[in-house]
Scaffold this active site. Sequence first.
Site, PDB file in Angstrom:
ATOM      1  N   SER A  92      44.508  47.280  47.811  1.00 15.81           N
ATOM      2  CA  SER A  92      44.576  47.574  46.218  1.00 15.81           C
ATOM      3  C   SER A  92      45.844  48.184  45.800  1.00 15.81           C
ATOM      4  CB  SER A  92      43.266  48.715  45.670  1.00 15.81           C
ATOM      5  OG  SER A  92      43.472  49.267  44.180  1.00 15.81           O
ATOM      6  N   ASP A 123      35.394  40.426  44.670  1.00 14.85           N
ATOM      7  CA  ASP A 123      36.101  41.145  43.560  1.00 14.85           C
ATOM      8  C   ASP A 123      36.735  41.523  42.834  1.00 14.85           C
ATOM      9  OD1 ASP A 123      37.792  43.963  43.722  1.00 14.85           O
ATOM     10  OD2 ASP A 123      38.561  43.466  45.464  1.00 14.85           O
ATOM     11  N   HIS A 139      34.693  46.165  45.851  1.00  9.51           N
ATOM     12  CA  HIS A 139      36.135  46.068  45.956  1.00  9.51           C
ATOM     13  C   HIS A 139      36.386  47.472  47.323  1.00  9.51           C
ATOM     14  CE1 HIS A 139      41.011  46.574  44.691  1.00  9.51           C
ATOM     15  NE2 HIS A 139      40.300  47.963  44.373  1.00  9.51           N
TER      16      HIS A 139
END
Lengths: 500, 500
Positions: A286, A342, A397
């Site tokens: 991320s 995602d 995610h």
Amino acid sequence: MATTETVHHHLRRHHDHHNTINTHLKQKTSSKSTRLAESLSNLLHLHIQGPAQESLSNARFEEKHETPTTSPKEDISDKWRDMHGSSDWNNLLDPLHPLLRREIIKYGEFSQATYDAFDFDSFSNYCGSCRYNHQDLFEKLGLNKHGYIVSEYIYAMSSVKVPRWLEKSRLLEKALGKDSNWMGYVAVSDDEESKRIGRRDIVVAWRGTIAPSEWYEDLKRKLDPIGPHVEAKVEHGFLNIYMSKSETTRYNKSSASEQVMKEVKRLVQFYKGKGEEVSLTITGHSLGGALALLNAYEAASALPGLSIGVISFGAPRVGNVAFHDELHQKGVKILRVVVKQDIVPRMPGIIFNEGLQRFDDIIGSLEWVYHHVGAELKVDVRSSPYLKHGFNLLGFHSVETYLHLVDGFHSSSSAFRSEARRDLALVNKACDMLVDELRIPQSWYQPANKGLERNVHGRWVKPKRNPEDIPSPIGEGHTLVPEMQNKFERLRALYSFKLD
Amino acid sequence: MATTETVHHHLRRHHDHHNTINTHLKQKTSSKSTRLAESLSNLLHLHIQGPAQESLSNARFEEKHETPTTSPKEDISDKWRDMHGSSDWNNLLDPLHPLLRREIIKYGEFSQATYDAFDFDSFSNYCGSCRYNHQDLFEKLGLNKHGYIVSEYIYAMSSVKVPRWLEKSRLLEKALGKDSNWMGYVAVSDDEESKRIGRRDIVVAWRGTIAPSEWYEDLKRKLDPIGPHVEAKVEHGFLNIYMSKSETTRYNKSSASEQVMKEVKRLVQFYKGKGEEVSLTITGHSLGGALALLNAYEAASALPGLSIGVISFGAPRVGNVAFHDELHQKGVKILRVVVKQDIVPRMPGIIFNEGLQRFDDIIGSLEWVYHHVGAELKVDVRSSPYLKHGFNLLGFHSVETYLHLVDGFHSSSSAFRSEARRDLALVNKACDMLVDELRIPQSWYQPANKGLERNVHGRWVKPKRNPEDIPSPIGEGHTLVPEMQNKFERLRALYSFKLD
């Protein structure tokens, strides 16, 4: 109070009309009483979780409990350049080379460690720090098996307004300084692992969330130049986190950039000085994947000739095309692992794409604006029989979902690997992705009693942290590495600042 | 991919129109992009809890950490009859006598133990059981301080349809039998405590929730007769739980009623046989308080002359006026502790009041239909500076909230006792009632990693329970105590049944 006699009379009368009254009641009291009844029912059953279905897959799952989770370690010393992207992972991704799969999972677990060890508890006096001393990190998390040693922690801050509660917390201020958080670490392969993988591997792992909730507002808007070439620009917010420092903090008198580059250079010089082959592998999930690219860009500029790779998980886009072109020109090898479902890697809002005239175009059609940087390994939630396939923003995610899918990935056209060995339970550490049949609780990764412990008086308190587990401050007089001063002079002028 | 040149051109063009476009975007993309951005923002900040405010009360709270939680134990051997309700607690409740306060908290903690030790985890193979062997229960829960010894566990079932998932779970069936749950325990004061309190005290503590979520539907509808006198009737559902048994279960071949009465009689006979003064104190919260009344009624019928008291917390009404009149006539002393804001003791739906012609009357005006049984100690959430005062269905009903308020109660006209010593953190065990300033997490009472442990292979699994912590089955050939057979013959015919 009515006498027994009277009540008894009432009882009989009531009994005679029982059915009639019941029907009557059902109609007349459906709203108010039903709501009350439902509330009460919920209250009395508040501890009851949803029912668990038992099935064959649970039995199969339980059989797996007694099998090892790791594959035997094979010598890849003559293959490490391929695994590290020397040929841009051509012919290694689909089908996925078994040795590469294990390397990806190794770096993914280094990324996951930044979450597992982070103190997220806003009630904690140490919120924003790492829960363990760097010497103990891998042992506490069961990652000693990888044969790396953590050599330094990295702290970062951002220039967003400090939240009021943080400003007011004297305890937190004393511990970490305003708005300065543990953001990752530098580690290096030990002798045995270095022999296996054919070089001394320096790893930088970046954490993917930061504490102040305001940061998102700041980072989503504009691009800023990263270096002397005006073409290369990156997201303002990412760069802010990477470059910010303040004399009023304890851990960010130097920026994350300065901290990580100082340690990486020290290690490179040390091992190259011993005549060893050295690589730098930067990983993150991320936001951490975004910081990994900034870090790679800086390292490639500062350490030309060093073999630099990035393995990111669910990372958003970071910069404009010029930034990515420069990364490529500098020889940085980037492998992006992406879960098809995602949303973060596809999210347009997180990177404002300057090549587009209208924001609406991005919203309307995502795929064509997506610049692929380096190689991509795409895995699919639907390939796993162990996962719930319904929309799950968080679950899709999560790093552990990524690693589970990589573990099960053979090729884009084949089924989930039956011989995948990674522990399935890990997937539910911080989300609810596993099918109920496996009977693994959701979001189970948490300390007993949320960290409260009973003291000698029998009171439940947050224990003082072991002094060895409170990271020591970076030494006073920590100065910039000279050769960096020119390169980032302009950036520092832009992003370094004092918090009043 | 566009060339750097082209993109650069776009960048400049965009830059020129930056403000215009931004304004434009804000208007045009407010819906779709805002929602996406918000989702992403939530995703990236998923680990961030609400901010904690620090204030003076936290500092005061932290000072309290180093103070004892318990008061010195005083000899009440010449006052125990008063404390046990011999004069219906006249002049002892407002202001609350300090010695009585400690006794109430002692029994409240016995009630709370039935929750703290219950395995609520529907993914557990032992769901519905007690997590500890009865020899270890008080030690595990830190209740040894009270000087009681657990002598027997009580199991209960109800006749509601067995939920499908329970039917299917072979594991659960093996462990506990269908639909049979740990429902409480019998304990007895040790020699030292018996000396302090002036008699040998037998305690029965009843748990307040049961596992199958269907039960509520059954219990809210009708009253059934409890004994040979038709006037005394109690809620069908409560009686069902108290009286049900089935040969197909492992733990309810005898009913909860039979189990508890057998053990109580054994203890009474044993200690009376030694010439000791003996009392029976029955406690429970919510449903457990209802079962306590049924138990007291039965014990008073079977053991005339025994000093029997009930101390209930947040208990609903159980029976009609005749039931309560009989309890009174049999000399059962009942002290009901009620939190003013708790809805359960006031809830009309849970007890269908037969004295009323129309259900609507109950809904419309609750107070006047409420028959007070025994004495009532009413405490008020608003009296505590440590509690959130906003509506909280769960928090107002929690045993720990009750005990906190009793600990702070001096009289209905005075402020919260500044010298109250009970650990405040306990209140948040299973709810969110403490003000944030205290920095105690909500619902913190839970095992590390929700009970998962890493096995030798590094896999996270539910450990097999220590065989000593799996309650042993009630011996085969467990038969009814002869003198009970007449009394409950009719009831058994009504409520005993086979789950085919």
